[in-house]
Design a protein around this motif. Structure first.
Motif, PDB file in Angstrom:
ATOM      1  N   GLY A 370       0.831  -1.190   0.000  1.00 45.25           N
ATOM      2  CA  GLY A 370       0.000   0.000   0.000  1.00 45.25           C
ATOM      3  C   GLY A 370       0.867   1.242   0.000  1.00 45.25           C
ATOM      4  O   GLY A 370       2.066   1.177  -0.290  1.00 45.25           O
ATOM      5  N   GLY A 371       0.264   2.366   0.333  1.00 43.47           N
ATOM      6  CA  GLY A 371       1.005   3.614   0.323  1.00 43.47           C
ATOM      7  C   GLY A 371       0.635   4.485   1.497  1.00 43.47           C
ATOM      8  O   GLY A 371      -0.423   4.333   2.104  1.00 43.47           O
ATOM      9  N   CYS A 372       1.525   5.420   1.814  1.00 47.04           N
ATOM     10  CA  CYS A 372       1.291   6.350   2.917  1.00 47.04           C
ATOM     11  C   CYS A 372       1.291   7.772   2.358  1.00 47.04           C
ATOM     12  O   CYS A 372       0.676   8.029   1.326  1.00 47.04           O
ATOM     13  CB  CYS A 372       2.350   6.130   4.008  1.00 47.04           C
ATOM     14  SG  CYS A 372       1.854   6.747   5.638  1.00 47.04           S
ATOM     15  N   CYS A 373       2.006   8.684   2.966  1.00 44.28           N
ATOM     16  CA  CYS A 373       1.935  10.101   2.604  1.00 44.28           C
ATOM     17  C   CYS A 373       2.238  10.319   1.118  1.00 44.28           C
ATOM     18  O   CYS A 373       3.208   9.781   0.584  1.00 44.28           O
ATOM     19  CB  CYS A 373       2.912  10.899   3.450  1.00 44.28           C
ATOM     20  SG  CYS A 373       2.632  10.777   5.212  1.00 44.28           S
ATOM     21  N   GLY A 374       1.416  11.130   0.469  1.00 46.13           N
ATOM     22  CA  GLY A 374       1.634  11.474  -0.930  1.00 46.13           C
ATOM     23  C   GLY A 374       1.155  10.434  -1.915  1.00 46.13           C
ATOM     24  O   GLY A 374       1.256  10.642  -3.131  1.00 46.13           O
TER      25      GLY A 374
END
Length: 708
Positions: A370-374
């Motif tokens: 997955g992804g976090c900031c931005g």
């Protein structure tokens, strides 16, 4: 609960004290003086009139704006300073929300403040609920949008699901922080956030995670209590998946996870840590240790990394964690932040993000991506496409083992540690480094103390926050030229994590094997415009970080030995003793105490030995008093030192020679009383009087240690 509130946002300065829901004290002052002159006397008067001290305060509330820039800084700095010693919780309060909360009824209240230059700060609130009626403004908690802009939150969820996400998080990251600060209405934010995510996911069948960010850990409100309260709120809403994310430590996490499992046995719990590219969190905890503890807990279902690092750096970290018993999760930032005027942007391209993460999936190292900031929907769409294009993974043959060169063992003990660990009484002596760049006289003094029988030279790290030659560099020079064991002091005041690590690696390379970890005296008030405190962590966390640098695939082949400070003269010695136990749990091996110059200090030393037992090495502090003026100064102006009045009076009328003789006699007497509870002595050199300390060392060895 006792709450002390401070208001410095406007022309007047205010202080209030509440016990639970009862107002005990309230005062506003409009005297035309600066808040820097009036705030602290008002706080002092408030506490005295209510029969309390800072130790009795459970929560500090402070105006966080909008308002006067200088006024806000004064209030925030004062509250942070009062809260720091006991790590008391602080709650920032919006000026406009505070104005709105003073009004009740039905309808709307519009709160406004003069922002000067023909502008105003304003916000509208519902009088019945005190909820802000406008959308979340820049700087506000985005969770407020669950109530103020539900359509917008639902739209964001829908965009990520359309991009190909198999799971989404509720918009509730900040709730642990809000709950810890007793922010009214955090429960409504949780309810609304969960409902919006569940409604969005229902259309695609995607999983929904209750999202919990980091919670502060304080004596008044422990992190475990906060995590548990928020997680149980989600469990009551029907949550089955829980994400504890962006954590710098695991304090309180496992307690909360076990509580969740007790309430929802089928719950899936993912715990994710924010780790810098070198493998350590901002609190100095090594990622492999965190993953190991989660794996051994038996209650966590998956573990991973998120935030702080970009895809390439996190891919390297993940490879080092692969192969564990728990599924591994990786959610990096889209890149590293770039500040453009008033905005923070992440410029990492979706294609690069997808390539790095799909590479991990192809290797079989990671199960959850997955992804976090931005991370935008475009990043998720690119990752979805890259994952769907991967061929079916087949098990590969075990790679051939390569021959490696033999690594020579590194000695992790020096002569001092060997003697101490063998049960022999040791003598450590402190000699402050010079204020200039000339070490000639210092090295000569160290040589004399070594010849007199000192086992270890300790060097303070800019005591009372005044600059001297760096303690670590001096320790290396002494060790190299004299072969003498050295113990440099290392404060949290002047260095961030990177600078601390760099210094520790240099010390180890030079053969220095022990360090004293202390929080450090704050910068004097008059110098703070020019010199700034750092205090990224306290001495306990620093000790944990130092110890974590050693081990397989880490920076040091063997651990350094970490000592800490123990104040035998603390007014509330129960707290000091409890913290000593916490320091041992965080990796410290022993303590150097403040000077023993009273019967109470001897008694506290006895209690320390009785409580901590043999697991702590204790060096009793001995500092010769050399004059009555010296004794009075130490009693009144040096934090952590207490000199009995009887001792002070004994020095009346003595000249230098007479003062030194009496100082030696008292030091020997205190050493005899302390010896049954100590593993040795920590001598402090007054005014760099090396000759005096040579005599003391000789008499300790012949008249105290030999007698024992």
């Amino acid at each position: 609960m006792n709450i002390l509130a401070v208001d410095t946002a406007g022309k007047t300065v205010g202080v209030a004290l509440m016990h639970d829901d009862r107002l005990l004290y309230e005062c506003y002052l409009d005297a035309g003086m600066t808040h820097s002159e009036t705030l602290m006397p008002l706080i002092d008067g408030c506490l005295k009139l209510c029969g309390m001290g800072c130790k009795d305060i459970d929560l500090f509330g402070v105006n966080a704006g909008p308002g006067s820039f200088t006024g806000l800084r004064i209030g925030l700095a004062a509250v942070k300073g009062l809260a720091f010693p006991r790590e008391t919780l602080c709650a920032p309060v919006s000026t406009l929300e505070a104005l709105g909360a003073a009004h009740t009824g039905e309808g709307t209240v519009l709160c406004a403040l003069d922002a000067r230059r023909a502008q105003v700060y304003s916000a509208a609130f519902d009088l019945a609920t005190h909820q802000r009626l406008m959308k979340a403004a820049p700087g506000a908690d985005c969770e407020q949008a669950n109530l103020t802009d539900p359509a917008g939150v639902r739209k964001v969820h829908a965009e990520y699901l359309a991009a190909g996400a198999d799971a989404i998080k509720a918009n509730t990251f900040s709730l642990p922080r809000l709950a810890a600060g007793h922010v009214p209405g955090w429960e409504k934010l949780a309810d609304a956030g969960w409902k919006l995510a569940a409604e969005a996911a229902a259309e695609t069948g995607a999983a929904v995670f209750a999202d919990l960010g980091p919670a502060p850990d304080t004596e008044a409100v422990p992190a475990a209590q906060v995590y548990t309260a928020v997680a149980e709120r989600f469990a009551a809403l029907g949550a089955k998946n829980f994400l504890f994310e962006t954590l710098s430590s695991d304090v309180g996490i496992l307690e909360a996870v076990r509580a969740v499992k007790a309430q929802v046995p089928e719950a899936f719990v993912l715990v994710s840590f924010a780790v810098l590219p070198d493998g350590y969190t901002r609190e100095g905890v090594y990622c492999k240790d965190l993953v190991r503890r989660m794996t051994e807990s038996g209650c966590v279902d998956a573990v991973g990394l998120n935030c702080v690092s970009a895809p390439g750096a996190m891919r390297t970290l993940a490879r080092g964690l692969a192969g564990g018993a728990l599924p591994l999760s990786v959610m990096p930032n889209a890149g590293y932040p770039v500040v453009t005027r008033t905005q923070v942007r992440y410029q990492g391209k979706p294609e690069y993000f997808a390539r790095e993460l799909s590479g991990l999936a192809a290797e079989g190292a990671v199960r959850i991506l997955g992804g976090c900031c931005g991370t935008t929907p475009a990043h998720i769409a690119a990752l979805r496409a890259a994952l769907d294009a991967l061929p079916e993974r087949k098990l590969s043959a075990e790679p051939a083992k390569l021959s490696t060169t033999e690594v020579k063992p590194v000695e992790n003990e020096d002569a001092f540690l060997r003697k101490l660990n063998a049960g022999e009484k040791v003598i450590a002596i402190e000699l402050d480094s010079p204020r200039n760049a000339d070490l000639t006289g210092y090295l000569e003094g160290a040589r004399k103390l070594q010849a007199a029988g000192a086992d270890l030279l300790t060097i303070a790290d800019c005591p009372i926050a005044q600059a001297r030659m760096d303690s670590s560099l001096v320790a290396c020079r002494v060790h190299r030229e004299l072969g003498m064991c050295t113990l440099p002091h290392m404060t949290c005041r002047d260095r961030n994590l990177n600078a601390t690590k760099a210094l520790l690696l240099g010390l180890y390379a030079e053969g220095v094997r022990e360090v004293l970890a202390i929080t450090g005296d704050p910068i004097p008030t008059a110098e703070r415009d020019e010199v700034k405190n750092v205090y990224q962590f306290n001495s306990r966390k620093l000790a944990q970080y130092i110890v974590s640098l050693a081990g397989e695939d880490r920076e040091m082949p063997t651990p350094m030995t970490v000592f800490g400070a123990l104040n035998l003269n603390a007014r509330n010695f129960d707290v000091e003793l409890r913290r000593a136990g916490e320091k041992l749990e965080n990796g410290m091996s022993g303590f150097l105490t403040q000077p023993v110059l009273s019967e109470q200090a001897v008694e506290n030393l006895r209690r320390t030995r009785e409580t901590l037992g043999s697991r702590a090495k204790i060096l009793a502090g001995i500092m010769p008093v050399v004059s009555q003026r010296n004794a009075i100064f130490m009693e009144n102006e040096i934090n952590g030192i207490h000199v009995d009045e009887e001792i002070i009076q004994k020095f009346a009328g003595l000249d230098r020679a007479g003062g030194e003789e009496l100082g030696l006699a008292i030091s020997l007497e205190m050493a005899r009383k302390a010896l049954p509870y100590a593993d040795g002595f920590y001598l402090m050199t007054p005014f760099n009087r090396v000759v005096l300390m040579e005599r003391l060392i000789a008499q300790l060895r012949t008249e105290v240690l030999q007698e024992s």
